[in-house]
Structure formats: structure tokens, C-alpha cells
Design an enzyme around this catalytic site. Structure first.
Site, PDB file in Angstrom:
ATOM      1  CG  HIS A  71      -2.078  -1.032   0.978  1.00 50.87           C
ATOM      2  ND1 HIS A  71      -2.953  -1.409   1.964  1.00 50.87           N
ATOM      3  CD2 HIS A  71      -2.452  -1.732  -0.125  1.00 50.87           C
ATOM      4  CE1 HIS A  71      -3.805  -2.311   1.480  1.00 50.87           C
ATOM      5  NE2 HIS A  71      -3.509  -2.521   0.227  1.00 50.87           N
ATOM      6  CB  CYS A 117       1.490  17.757  -6.994  1.00 48.44           C
ATOM      7  SG  CYS A 117       0.163  18.840  -7.565  1.00 48.44           S
ATOM      8  CB  CYS A 137       1.593  19.548 -11.748  1.00 50.59           C
ATOM      9  SG  CYS A 137       2.627  19.623 -10.256  1.00 50.59           S
ATOM     10  CB  CYS A 139       1.611  21.732  -5.887  1.00 50.88           C
ATOM     11  SG  CYS A 139       2.918  21.492  -7.077  1.00 50.88           S
TER      12      CYS A 139
HETATM   13  P1  OAD Z   1      -7.612  -4.693   9.743  1.00 48.93           P
HETATM   14  O1  OAD Z   1      -7.886  -3.721  10.822  1.00 48.93           O
HETATM   15  O2  OAD Z   1      -8.656  -4.922   8.731  1.00 48.93           O
HETATM   16  O3  OAD Z   1      -7.271  -6.110  10.386  1.00 48.93           O
HETATM   17  C1  OAD Z   1      -6.335  -6.236  11.416  1.00 48.93           C
HETATM   18  C2  OAD Z   1      -6.347  -7.668  11.928  1.00 48.93           C
HETATM   19  O4  OAD Z   1      -5.321  -7.777  12.898  1.00 48.93           O
HETATM   20  C3  OAD Z   1      -7.657  -8.067  12.591  1.00 48.93           C
HETATM   21  O5  OAD Z   1      -8.069  -9.345  12.115  1.00 48.93           O
HETATM   22  C4  OAD Z   1      -7.312  -8.139  14.087  1.00 48.93           C
HETATM   23  O6  OAD Z   1      -7.985  -9.185  14.752  1.00 48.93           O
HETATM   24  C5  OAD Z   1      -5.833  -8.442  14.046  1.00 48.93           C
HETATM   25  N1  OAD Z   1      -5.090  -7.933  15.221  1.00 48.93           N
HETATM   26  C6  OAD Z   1      -5.245  -6.774  15.875  1.00 48.93           C
HETATM   27  N2  OAD Z   1      -4.343  -6.663  16.875  1.00 48.93           N
HETATM   28  C7  OAD Z   1      -3.597  -7.782  16.846  1.00 48.93           C
HETATM   29  C8  OAD Z   1      -2.499  -8.275  17.610  1.00 48.93           C
HETATM   30  N3  OAD Z   1      -1.972  -7.565  18.615  1.00 48.93           N
HETATM   31  N4  OAD Z   1      -1.990  -9.481  17.294  1.00 48.93           N
HETATM   32  C9  OAD Z   1      -2.516 -10.213  16.286  1.00 48.93           C
HETATM   33  N5  OAD Z   1      -3.542  -9.802  15.518  1.00 48.93           N
HETATM   34  C10 OAD Z   1      -4.076  -8.599  15.784  1.00 48.93           C
HETATM   35  O7  OAD Z   1      -6.216  -4.259   9.081  1.00 48.93           O
HETATM   36  P2  OAD Z   1      -5.595  -4.766   7.706  1.00 48.93           P
HETATM   37  O8  OAD Z   1      -6.036  -6.133   7.385  1.00 48.93           O
HETATM   38  O9  OAD Z   1      -4.152  -4.492   7.760  1.00 48.93           O
HETATM   39  O10 OAD Z   1      -5.783   0.016   3.412  1.00 48.93           O
HETATM   40  O11 OAD Z   1      -6.273  -3.750   6.708  1.00 48.93           O
HETATM   41  C11 OAD Z   1      -5.951  -3.795   5.339  1.00 48.93           C
HETATM   42  C12 OAD Z   1      -6.110  -2.456   4.717  1.00 48.93           C
HETATM   43  O12 OAD Z   1      -7.404  -1.912   5.046  1.00 48.93           O
HETATM   44  C13 OAD Z   1      -5.156  -1.394   5.223  1.00 48.93           C
HETATM   45  O13 OAD Z   1      -3.882  -1.466   4.652  1.00 48.93           O
HETATM   46  C14 OAD Z   1      -5.851  -0.135   4.837  1.00 48.93           C
HETATM   47  C15 OAD Z   1      -7.254  -0.482   5.267  1.00 48.93           C
HETATM   48  O14 OAD Z   1      -8.277   0.157   4.625  1.00 48.93           O
HETATM   49  C16 OAD Z   1      -5.843   1.222   2.859  1.00 48.93           C
HETATM   50  O15 OAD Z   1      -5.893   2.211   3.515  1.00 48.93           O
HETATM   51  C17 OAD Z   1      -5.848   1.229   1.362  1.00 48.93           C
END
Ligand code: OAD
Length: 392
Positions: free
Chosen positions: A129, A137, A140, A161
Site C-alpha cells: 500500500h 501532487c 501536476c 504544491c
Molecule cells: P484490519 O484492521 O482490517 O485487520 C487487522 C487484523 O489484525 C484483525 O483481524 C485483528 O484481529 C488483528 N489484530 C489486531 N491486533 C492484533 C495483535 N496484537 N496481534 C494479532 N492480531 C491482531 O487491518 P488490515 O487487514 O491491515 O488500506 O487492513 C488492510 C487495509 O485496510 C489497510 O492497509 C488499509 C485499510 O483500509 C488502505 O488504507 C488502502
């Protein structure tokens, strides 16, 4: 699923002999460093929901169109929660470094933009990501470094910008919904997919494509292991589930794994700077039978939390399919949205079966002029997604 792989002992033995582990990492890896994840209670989306930021949906924080309309909510929360350089790696990050040091790591595909894998010394990282280290920007396309916008971000101001003729909004090069993931993800995955001998999915809900699709690009004959606080089900059409589920705090789980393997660790156990325990308690492992091939990790003296069992039960089939799918066309770069059809709005997506994350919208595919369609060895499949309502 690999029938023979469902026990912790088999996993530990395989890890000893593995040479090419792929790790898919997410926000859970950095929670003990003080950075909330996105979708858990109290996570970034909950904070956004209750912060009166004027967003229709918390995910709009990271949606390109919403950001163009109003970038303030993003900079407000970003400067508050994700401000780079203010966090220390967790034991989970150091575990990845340890895998690399022991020549077991092929690659970490991380969705995190906090840079803590690199800070822990891991070299083989792909930032799926993007990264905050550079910015662009939106008008541009002039490139900036983090240091150019750092001052504005710290003051929760929108960086603009510097070219007086432009004045466009500068956006950190973090991949938003509606943007393609960096090309390096697909390029690296093509090299890695046949080399991998184990997959570990760590601290992610696997709710966001295309990263969740990485699973389908790896051989089904390699062990697939989940290290996460909650049960996560990979999208059903991509994988038939994890061979082993290690549930709990990922710092405690990796500590248990390292102790069991008698790895002598430079960074120490139970003392990682992220997720420090005031009074050290050793992680212990409790096998559970439902769902199968699952272990819970607790701290010495800690009782199995009813919520943990509840979380297992909560992994319902609806949960399973609730994937955030914003697909961008590689022909015209526009988000592939819903078009009207007699059965209601639907998106028609043509995906290349040979390449990771190469999709075309109906018009670009129909024109047939795309180089990808014309070159040999690429085949497309069509997916029709019906929408219950307009929008996401
Ligand atoms: P999520 O918040 O969707 O999921 C995090 C996972 O980590 C959950 O299943 C929790 O249970 C687990 N978790 C939390 N704390 C933990 C710990 N201490 N030990 C083990 N597991 C734990 O986050 P992501 O899957 O990373 O994208 O989210 C993916 C993407 O969604 C992000 O990169 C972001 C978001 O929208 C963008 O912004 C484009």
C-alpha cells in the site's frame, strides 16, 4: 488444505526447514507499537466514525475521490495516529527480521505504511500500500519527499504544491481505494510465487483486494498459517482455508514459536520495545478443537477470554465475503464502477489470469486494443458483480 499440517509441532518442524517463507502482514502487527488497526473495535475506522470528520463512511478516509474533495480528514487522522518516525518495531517485526537473518524469509508483503518492518531491519519487504516517504501532487504529478510535507502534516494542514502555477493537493504515496497497488507488488509476486515454501498471514483481516488475492497466486501445496487475534477466513474462491490457525497477540505467538525453536534472539524475548509487559508473563498455548487445527495463545495465568471464543463464532460466512473490492482499470485508470443492467447495477471486470492485479473495464476490454490483450500468453476471465445499492 494440507491434511498432515494441522499441528503446531508440524509447523515448528517445517519452519526449521523452510527457506522461502512468504509473509502477508497487516495492521495487527503494529498494534502493540501503539498504532490502532483499522477494523477492530477502537480501530482507525471506529475513531473516524466518532470523530465528526464529516465522512459518509470511515473508509472514505482512504478513498481517492473523497480525498480529492476534502483531504482534511485524512491529514487530521494521519498526523494524529500514523505520524511516521514516532513508533518502535514490535516483537512481531523482529520475528520477521529473525526469519530473514536465518535465511528463511522470501518476502514480506505488508499492507502497513508505518515502515516498521524496515525499521526492524527487514530488507525483503514489499510495501503493497505504498509508503509515506514520498508524495505526489495530484494535479501536476510533481514528486515530493516526506521532509517537504512533514511540517504541514504536523500542523494538520493540507500540503499544497509549491509550483505557484499549480497549487494542487500533495498526497503521500500511500495506495488509496481507487488506486492501483504499486507495480512492484505484481512483479515481485511473479518471481516469488513458485519459490515460496510456506505462507504466514499475520495481523490482517484479509478484507482488502488485491492483497487478499495473493493467496490464490501461491501453490496450494504449501502450508498456509494464520497468526492473528481473530479467526480470518480467506475469500472462499481463493483458498480453501488455513492449514493452521494460531490465535492471539502476534507478539506472544512469535515469542512462543521462537522459544520452542530455541532461537537465541538478539532482540530478546518478552522485552520487545513495542508491546512491553510491565510484569513479564510467558505465553502459553492452548489447543482448541473448534474450528479445527487451531491454537489459542494466552499469557501465563490468563484465562481463556470468552470474547476469543466469541470471535471464532463470529467468523460467519457473511464475514467471509465482506471484502473491500475497489478495482481500477489498467486501461483507463478509472475505478471500475457499477453500470446499469436489467438485473440492477453491476460491475463487469476482466481480470488477467496470468498477471497479478491486472484488470480491465468493459469498454477497455471491448476495444481490444490493449497491449495486454494483444500479446500472447494472457487470458482474461470476466466477473460480473451485482450491487445491492449504488456506491460501495
Ligand atoms: P484490519 O484492521 O482490517 O485487520 C487487522 C487484523 O489484525 C484483525 O483481524 C485483528 O484481529 C488483528 N489484530 C489486531 N491486533 C492484533 C495483535 N496484537 N496481534 C494479532 N492480531 C491482531 O487491518 P488490515 O487487514 O491491515 O488500506 O487492513 C488492510 C487495509 O485496510 C489497510 O492497509 C488499509 C485499510 O483500509 C488502505 O488504507 C488502502
Amino acid at each position: 488444505m494440507l491434511e498432515a499440517f494441522g499441528t503446531l509441532d508440524v509447523f515448528l518442524n517445517s519452519l526449521e526447514s523452510s527457506k522461502n517463507v512468504i509473509v502477508i502482514a497487516g495492521a495487527g502487527l503494529s498494534v502493540s507499537c501503539g498504532i490502532p488497526d483499522f477494523r477492530s473495535a477502537g480501530g482507525i475506522y471506529d475513531i473516524a466514525r466518532t470523530s465528526d470528520l464529516g465522512l459518509d463512511s470511515p473508509e472514505d478516509l482512504f478513498h481517492l475521490d473523497s480525498f480529492r474533495d476534502n483531504p482534511r480528514p485524512f491529514f487530521k487522522l494521519f498526523s494524529h495516529l500514523l505520524y511516521p518516525g514516532t513508533h518502535e518495531p514490535s516483537r512481531g517485526h523482529h520475528f520477521l527480521r529473525e526469519l530473514e537473518h536465518r535465511k528463511k524469509l522470501l518476502r514480506v508483503y505488508t499492507q502497513n505504511i508505518d515502515g516498521l518492518e524496515a525499521q526492524a531491519g527487514v530488507k525483503a519487504v514489499v510495501n503493497c500500500h505504498g509508503s509515506f516517504l514520498s508524495a505526489t501532487c495530484l494535479r501536476c504529478r510533481k514528486k515530493y519527499n516526506w521532509s517537504d510535507i512533514e511540517g504541514d502534516v504536523a500542523k494538520q494542514e493540507v500540503p499544497l504544491c509549491r509550483l505557484s502555477s499549480c497549487d494542487g493537493i500533495i498526497k503521500p504515496d500511500i495506495t488509496f481505494f481507487g488506486e492501483k497497488v504499486p507495480d512492484v507488488v505484481g512483479r515481485t509476486l511473479i518471481k516469488d510465487r513458485l519459490k515460496a515454501d510456506m505462507l504466514i498471514v499475520m495481523g490482517t483481516s484479509l478484507k482488502v483486494v488485491p492483497v487478499s488475492r495473493i493467496l490464490s497466486y501461491l501453490s496450494p501445496s504449501i502450508p498456509q498459517v494464520l497468526i492473528n487475534r481473530d479467526v480470518v477466513l480467506p475469500p472462499a474462491h481463493l483458498s480453501d482455508g488455513f492449514d493452521l490457525k494460531l490465535l492471539g497477540n502476534c507478539d506472544d505467538i512469535v515469542e512462543y514459536v521462537c522459544r520452542s525453536l530455541k532461537w537465541d534472539l538478539a532482540w530478546g524475548l518478552g522485552s520487545g520495545s513495542g508491546g512491553q509487559h510491565n510484569t513479564y508473563r510467558r505465553p502459553i498455548c492452548v489447543p482448541v478443537h473448534e474450528p479445527p487445527n487451531t491454537y489459542h495463545f494466552l499469557l501465563e495465568g490468563e484465562k481463556n477470554q470468552p470474547s476469543r471464543t466469541g470471535l471464532v463464532a463470529a467468523a460467519s460466512p457473511e464475514h467471509h465475503h465482506a471484502v473491500v473490492e475497489v478495482v481500477t482499470c489498467d486501461g483507463c485508470n478509472a475505478e471500475i464502477g457499477g453500470i446499469r443492467s436489467k438485473d440492477g447495477p453491476r460491475s463487469i471486470i476482466f481480470s488477467c489470469m496470468e498477471c497479478f492485479d491486472y484488470d480491465l473495464c468493459f469498454s477497455c476490454y471491448s476495444m481490444g486494443s490493449n497491449e495486454h490483450i494483444k500479446s500472447k500468453g494472457h487470458h482474461f476471465t470476466r466477473t460480473d458483480k451485482f450491487h445491492k445499492a449504488e456506491g460501495r
